[in-house]
Design an enzyme around this catalytic site. Structure first.
Site, PDB file in Angstrom:
ATOM      1  N   SER A 129      11.731  17.437   7.742  1.00 37.93           N
ATOM      2  CA  SER A 129      12.303  16.114   7.520  1.00 37.93           C
ATOM      3  C   SER A 129      11.254  15.161   6.937  1.00 37.93           C
ATOM      4  CB  SER A 129      12.896  15.593   8.833  1.00 37.93           C
ATOM      5  OG  SER A 129      13.730  14.489   8.613  1.00 37.93           O
ATOM      6  N   ASP A 155      23.861  18.658   6.786  1.00 38.71           N
ATOM      7  CA  ASP A 155      22.724  17.743   6.868  1.00 38.71           C
ATOM      8  C   ASP A 155      22.833  16.703   5.761  1.00 38.71           C
ATOM      9  OD1 ASP A 155      20.270  16.456   7.033  1.00 38.71           O
ATOM     10  OD2 ASP A 155      19.066  18.270   6.838  1.00 38.71           O
ATOM     11  N   HIS A 169      20.594  19.466  10.728  1.00 39.05           N
ATOM     12  CA  HIS A 169      19.236  18.947  10.629  1.00 39.05           C
ATOM     13  C   HIS A 169      18.506  19.149  11.957  1.00 39.05           C
ATOM     14  CE1 HIS A 169      16.374  16.125   8.690  1.00 39.05           C
ATOM     15  NE2 HIS A 169      16.080  15.769   9.934  1.00 39.05           N
TER      16      HIS A 169
END
Length: 348
Positions: free
Chosen positions: A194, A289, A319
């Site tokens: 991320s 996601d 995610h």
């Protein structure tokens, strides 16, 4: 004491639920979720159900409250510490002051070895070495590498480009002190999930452009690489799949508040004009996601520039999956694939 007992009870309950037969888990999770030509994995759907029951949110309240909440909820999904892995606390000199890091060394790994400089996720606002401890342990053990997990500065106390500056300092330290760390300086990768994937991508771009030491490999796990544009996946998966549209807005507003140019390539590396010469990469995205489409666009730009890249969409996952190693099997399967790519990318 009460919090500790409650945490253990919640972790045990999660383990029991994920250990139930498939039919029972399906009953708890609900009917299968199908969206955008994909079906959500039962493990992921069950985790989302538990998240709803425990009211886990990444962006509710102040950053301090959110950081504590995400740290306390990690025990539900991260699993027992992966062993045997030795840890050593490291202090990285940086312009702003000492930068803490942890070096993970799997048992029996010879020196010099490959190294992964790892940046945790959390939208540049939450997350820590502690929240990603088992993720770092997993990559160390299953990729056969040392892992240097970096405690970069968080926003809003330290807005953009503080985290980027720390990431660059950490890579520079790893390369210059390779012998002290037991590392082969020619086999140092950068990676993260991320926001950490963002920092890894930016580090690779900046060091390559400088013409000095640069990473040998990039491990980019559902990276955020463009803060300037809303893509289709952000609209489709805006809510209900762990990372939400509201979370993303909350994170970026803290890290890059009004006045920051969100097209700056140190924040939005997808917008860089030249990808030539960047190190080989493994780019993983999750089907459900909001960040999926920008991660895949980044992989496409790498490929178009002639950079060796493997793009792996985990179509049935959400995610954050590299943090969910203690529940179900599907999350470990996807993380195992990433570890294998890292091992292959740093082989002698």
């Amino acid at each position: 004491m009460a919090t500790s007992l409650r945490s253990r009870a919640e972790a045990l309950a999660a383990q029991l639920i994920f250990g139930l037969p498939g039919a029972a888990r399906r009953l708890i999770a609900g009917r299968p979720i199908r969206l955008d030509g994909q079906e959500l994995a039962l493990d992921a759907q069950l985790l989302l159900r538990l998240q709803q029951l425990n009211r886990v949110s990444m962006s509710a309240g102040t950053p301090e409250v959110a950081r504590q909440r995400i740290l306390e909820s990690g025990h539900l999904v991260s699993g027992k510490p992966i062993e045997p892995v030795r840890t050593q606390e490291i202090v990285i000199p940086a312009e702003h002051g000492p930068l803490p890091a942890t070096l993970y060394v799997p048992e029996g790994l010879p020196s010099p070895s490959p190294l992964l400089v790892f940046f945790h996720g959390g939208g540049w606002v939450i997350g820590s070495r502690a929240s990603h401890d088992n993720t770092a342990r997993y990559f160390a053990k299953h990729a056969g590498v040392r892992v240097l997990s970096v405690e970069y500065r968080l926003a809003p106390e330290h807005p953009f480009p503080a985290a980027t500056d720390d990431a660059l300092a950490a890579f520079g330290y790893a390369h210059s002190k390779a012998a002290d760390l037991g590392v082969d300086p020619d086999r140092i990768a950068v990676g993260g999930d991320s926001a950490g994937g963002n920092l890894a991508a930016v580090t690779a771009q900046v060091t390559t452009a400088r013409g000095g030491p640069a990473p040998a490999f990039q491990l980019l796990l559902y990276p955020g690489v463009d803060a300037s544009t809303r893509r289709r996946s952000r609209e489709i998966f805006a809510s209900g799949f762990f990372l939400t549209d509201a979370d993303m807005t909350w994170f970026i507003d803290h890290y890059a508040p009004t006045g920051v140019d969100r097209t700056d390539t140190r924040l939005s590396p997808l917008l860089a004009e030249d990808f030539t010469g960047l190190p080989p990469a493994y780019v993983a995205t999750a089907g459900f996601d909001p960040l999926r489409d920008e991660g895949e666009a980044y992989a496409a730009k790498l490929r178009d520039a002639g950079v060796p890249v493997t793009l792996s969409r985990q179509r049935d996952l959400i995610h954050g999956y590299v943090n969910f190693l203690g529940v179900g099997r599907r999350f470990r399967e996807a993380t195992s694939e990433a570890a294998g790519a890292l091992r292959l990318g740093l082989r002698a």
